[in-house]
Design a protein around this motif. Structure first.
Motif, PDB file in Angstrom:
ATOM      1  N   TYR A 210       0.849  -1.194   0.000  1.00 10.88           N
ATOM      2  CA  TYR A 210       0.000   0.000   0.000  1.00 10.88           C
ATOM      3  C   TYR A 210       0.884   1.244   0.000  1.00 10.88           C
ATOM      4  CZ  TYR A 210      -4.786  -1.699   0.709  1.00 10.88           C
ATOM      5  OH  TYR A 210      -6.037  -2.248   0.531  1.00 10.88           O
ATOM      6  N   PRO A 211       0.426   2.327  -0.634  1.00 12.60           N
ATOM      7  CA  PRO A 211       1.221   3.565  -0.658  1.00 12.60           C
ATOM      8  C   PRO A 211       1.123   4.343   0.639  1.00 12.60           C
ATOM      9  CG  PRO A 211      -0.837   3.895  -1.844  1.00 12.60           C
ATOM     10  CD  PRO A 211      -0.796   2.442  -1.451  1.00 12.60           C
ATOM     11  N   VAL A 212       2.211   5.064   0.945  1.00  6.65           N
ATOM     12  CA  VAL A 212       2.251   6.020   2.044  1.00  6.65           C
ATOM     13  C   VAL A 212       2.297   7.410   1.426  1.00  6.65           C
ATOM     14  CG1 VAL A 212       3.650   6.941   3.930  1.00  6.65           C
ATOM     15  CG2 VAL A 212       3.388   4.464   3.650  1.00  6.65           C
ATOM     16  N   PHE A 213       1.366   8.281   1.812  1.00  7.00           N
ATOM     17  CA  PHE A 213       1.265   9.624   1.248  1.00  7.00           C
ATOM     18  C   PHE A 213       1.851  10.659   2.199  1.00  7.00           C
ATOM     19  CE2 PHE A 213      -2.201   7.192  -0.627  1.00  7.00           C
ATOM     20  CZ  PHE A 213      -2.030   7.457  -1.977  1.00  7.00           C
ATOM     21  N   ASN A 214       2.435  11.716   1.630  1.00  9.71           N
ATOM     22  CA  ASN A 214       2.919  12.816   2.450  1.00  9.71           C
ATOM     23  C   ASN A 214       1.869  13.925   2.514  1.00  9.71           C
ATOM     24  OD1 ASN A 214       3.114  14.284   0.023  1.00  9.71           O
ATOM     25  ND2 ASN A 214       5.293  13.836  -0.213  1.00  9.71           N
ATOM     26  N   GLU A 216       1.594  16.594   0.947  1.00  9.19           N
ATOM     27  CA  GLU A 216       1.228  17.161  -0.342  1.00  9.19           C
ATOM     28  C   GLU A 216       0.453  16.169  -1.208  1.00  9.19           C
ATOM     29  OE1 GLU A 216       4.964  18.456  -1.948  1.00  9.19           O
ATOM     30  OE2 GLU A 216       4.821  20.425  -0.960  1.00  9.19           O
ATOM     31  N   ASN A 217       0.048  15.047  -0.618  1.00  8.55           N
ATOM     32  CA  ASN A 217      -0.749  14.033  -1.295  1.00  8.55           C
ATOM     33  C   ASN A 217       0.050  13.273  -2.361  1.00  8.55           C
ATOM     34  OD1 ASN A 217      -3.227  12.803  -1.041  1.00  8.55           O
ATOM     35  ND2 ASN A 217      -4.175  13.944  -2.708  1.00  8.55           N
ATOM     36  N   ASP A 218       1.362  13.283  -2.251  1.00  7.35           N
ATOM     37  CA  ASP A 218       2.222  12.495  -3.132  1.00  7.35           C
ATOM     38  C   ASP A 218       2.636  11.218  -2.423  1.00  7.35           C
ATOM     39  OD1 ASP A 218       2.227  14.452  -5.171  1.00  7.35           O
ATOM     40  OD2 ASP A 218       3.807  15.567  -4.122  1.00  7.35           O
ATOM     41  N   ILE A 219       2.976  10.196  -3.190  1.00  7.58           N
ATOM     42  CA  ILE A 219       3.439   8.949  -2.594  1.00  7.58           C
ATOM     43  C   ILE A 219       4.859   9.140  -2.084  1.00  7.58           C
ATOM     44  CG2 ILE A 219       4.028   6.536  -3.034  1.00  7.58           C
ATOM     45  CD1 ILE A 219       1.749   6.375  -4.985  1.00  7.58           C
ATOM     46  N   GLU A 220       5.036   8.972  -0.796  1.00  2.00           N
ATOM     47  CA  GLU A 220       6.334   9.139  -0.141  1.00  2.00           C
ATOM     48  C   GLU A 220       7.086   7.815  -0.050  1.00  2.00           C
ATOM     49  OE1 GLU A 220       9.153  11.509   2.179  1.00  2.00           O
ATOM     50  OE2 GLU A 220       7.422  12.068   0.960  1.00  2.00           O
ATOM     51  N   ALA A 221       6.331   6.730   0.165  1.00  2.00           N
ATOM     52  CA  ALA A 221       6.940   5.420   0.376  1.00  2.00           C
ATOM     53  C   ALA A 221       5.872   4.362   0.160  1.00  2.00           C
ATOM     54  CB  ALA A 221       7.523   5.323   1.786  1.00  2.00           C
ATOM     55  N   VAL A 222       6.236   3.123   0.443  1.00  2.00           N
ATOM     56  CA  VAL A 222       5.289   2.018   0.338  1.00  2.00           C
ATOM     57  C   VAL A 222       5.489   1.099   1.531  1.00  2.00           C
ATOM     58  CG1 VAL A 222       6.858   0.635  -1.079  1.00  2.00           C
ATOM     59  CG2 VAL A 222       4.403   0.182  -1.170  1.00  2.00           C
ATOM     60  N   VAL A 223       4.393   0.577   2.058  1.00  2.00           N
ATOM     61  CA  VAL A 223       4.414  -0.401   3.144  1.00  2.00           C
ATOM     62  C   VAL A 223       3.971  -1.744   2.578  1.00  2.00           C
ATOM     63  CG1 VAL A 223       3.330  -1.113   5.305  1.00  2.00           C
ATOM     64  CG2 VAL A 223       3.991   1.253   4.972  1.00  2.00           C
ATOM     65  N   SER A 224       4.664  -2.803   2.989  1.00  2.00           N
ATOM     66  CA  SER A 224       4.302  -4.115   2.454  1.00  2.00           C
ATOM     67  C   SER A 224       4.537  -5.206   3.486  1.00  2.00           C
ATOM     68  CB  SER A 224       5.119  -4.434   1.200  1.00  2.00           C
ATOM     69  OG  SER A 224       6.462  -4.730   1.550  1.00  2.00           O
ATOM     70  N   ILE A 225       3.896  -6.332   3.254  1.00  2.00           N
ATOM     71  CA  ILE A 225       4.206  -7.546   4.004  1.00  2.00           C
ATOM     72  C   ILE A 225       4.573  -8.634   3.002  1.00  2.00           C
ATOM     73  CG2 ILE A 225       2.734  -7.021   5.981  1.00  2.00           C
ATOM     74  CD1 ILE A 225       0.646  -8.961   4.827  1.00  2.00           C
ATOM     75  N   MET A 226       5.459  -9.533   3.423  1.00  2.00           N
ATOM     76  CA  MET A 226       5.815 -10.707   2.634  1.00  2.00           C
ATOM     77  C   MET A 226       5.096 -11.915   3.209  1.00  2.00           C
ATOM     78  SD  MET A 226       9.851 -10.668   1.720  1.00  2.00           S
ATOM     79  CE  MET A 226      10.547  -9.504   0.542  1.00  2.00           C
TER      80      MET A 226
END
Length: 268
Positions: A210-214, A216-226
Motif C-alpha cells: 500500500y502507498p504512504v502519502f505525504n 502534499e498528497n504524493d506517494i512518499e513510500a510504500v508499506v508491504s508484508i511478505m
C-alpha cells in the motif's frame, strides 16, 4: 550557564512576540487586545507593535466582527512543515513492528530511487523462512509489487523519461516486458489503490503493498508484508490487506497527510 547569563542574550521584542503566540495557542483561544496586554504584562505600546508585526506576517489574525485575535495561517504552515520534515523511517518503524505482530509476516517500508526500490526499514517475522531483505537492498521497481505502487504516482511524461526504451531491462518471466505493458499495469494499480502479488518477483513469496502519502498528497513510500506462500489464500486476503492498509494510513497521517487519497491530483 546561569539563567541571569542566559537572559542577557535574549531579544526582548522576539520574546514578547512569542509569548503572545503562546497565549493565543492555549485552548485555541481568541483574545482581545486588552487581554493580550494583561497576559504578557508589558506596556501597551510595546504589545501594539508586536501585535501589528505578527498580524502583518500572518502569524495572528484579527477578526473584523469581534476585534479578537487568534492564530493565523502561517502558524499552521510552520506546523505542517515540521510534520513534513519527519522521516518516514522514524515514524514508520513502530508501525511496521505492529503490522508484523498482527499479520505474522515480515513487514517493510521502501522508497523509490530512479528505477529501483530501496528498502529503508524492515522487521522480520519470528518464524520467517523466506530470504530476508536487508535495509538498503535494491530491487527493480518494474518487477516488484512495491515498485509498481511507487511508480503509480508518476505522470506519463515522467514515466517515459524514467523508462526511455520500449523494452524494459531485466525481463524475467512473469514481469512486464515493455514500457506500455508496465504503464497499463500501474494504472490498474493506481485505480485499485494497492497491489497484491502472488509470486510476482520470487516464486513462493507473495506480498501486499500500500502507498504512504505525504502532506502534499504524493506517494512518499510504500508499506508491504511478505507472505511465504505461492498464492495468498482467498480467506486471508481481506484480513491481511486491511492490516497493511491501516499501517499505510497511520504512517501517512504521521507525515501530515489529510487521509483523503481519493482526492489526489489527476495524473495525465
Amino acid at each position: 550557564m546561569a539563567e541571569q547569563d542566559t537572559r542577557k542574550y535574549l531579544i526582548p521584542g522576539l520574546e514578547r512576540g512569542l509569548n503572545i503566540l503562546l497565549e493565543l495557542s492555549r485552548s485555541d483561544r481568541e483574545l482581545s487586545f486588552a487581554d493580550i496586554c494583561a497576559r504578557v504584562d508589558v506596556p501597551k505600546a510595546t504589545v501594539y507593535r508586536a501585535v501589528q508585526t505578527l498580524e502583518y506576517m500572518g502569524f495572528i489574525k484579527r477578526h473584523e466582527a469581534t476585534g479578537l485575535y487568534s492564530l493565523g495561517v502561517n502558524i499552521l504552515r510552520l506546523g505542517f512543515e515540521y510534520v513534513a520534515s519527519l522521516d518516514v523511517v522514524q515514524v514508520g518503524q513502530p508501525v511496521i513492528e505492529q503490522l508484523r505482530d498482527r499479520t505474522g509476516c515480515s513487514s517493510h517500508i521502501a522508497v523509490r530511487d530512479g528505477q529501483d526500490v530501496i528498502y529503508v526499514a524492515r522487521v522480520s517475522a519470528a518464524n520467517a523462512t523466506i530470504r530476508r531483505v536487508s535495509v538498503g537492498s535494491r530491487l527493480p521497481a518494474h518487477r516488484t509489487a512495491l515498485g509498481r505502487v511507487l511508480l503509480s504516482d508518476l505522470s506519463r511524461q515522467a514515466f517515459d523519461a524514467l523508462y526511455p526504451n520500449e523494452h524494459l531491462p531485466d525481463n524475467s518471466p512473469g514481469s512486464p516486458g515493455t514500457r506500455d505493458a508496465l504503464w497499463n499495469l500501474i494504472q490498474e494499480d493506481r485505480e485499485r489503490g494497492y497491489v497484491i502479488s502472488d509470486s510476482f518477483f520470487q516464486l513462493g513469496i507473495s506480498s501486499i503493498a500500500y502507498p504512504v502519502f505525504n502532506h502534499e498528497n504524493d506517494i512518499e513510500a510504500v508499506v508491504s508484508i511478505m507472505v511465504p506462500v505461492h498464492e495468498i489464500p482467498v480467506e486471508d486476503r481481506d484480513r491481511l490487506r486491511a492490516f497493511v492498509a491501516e499501517a499505510a494510513t497511520t504512517i501517512s497521517g504521521l507525515l501530515g497527510h489529510s487521509g483523503h487519497s481519493n482526492e489526489r491530483k489527476v495524473i495525465p
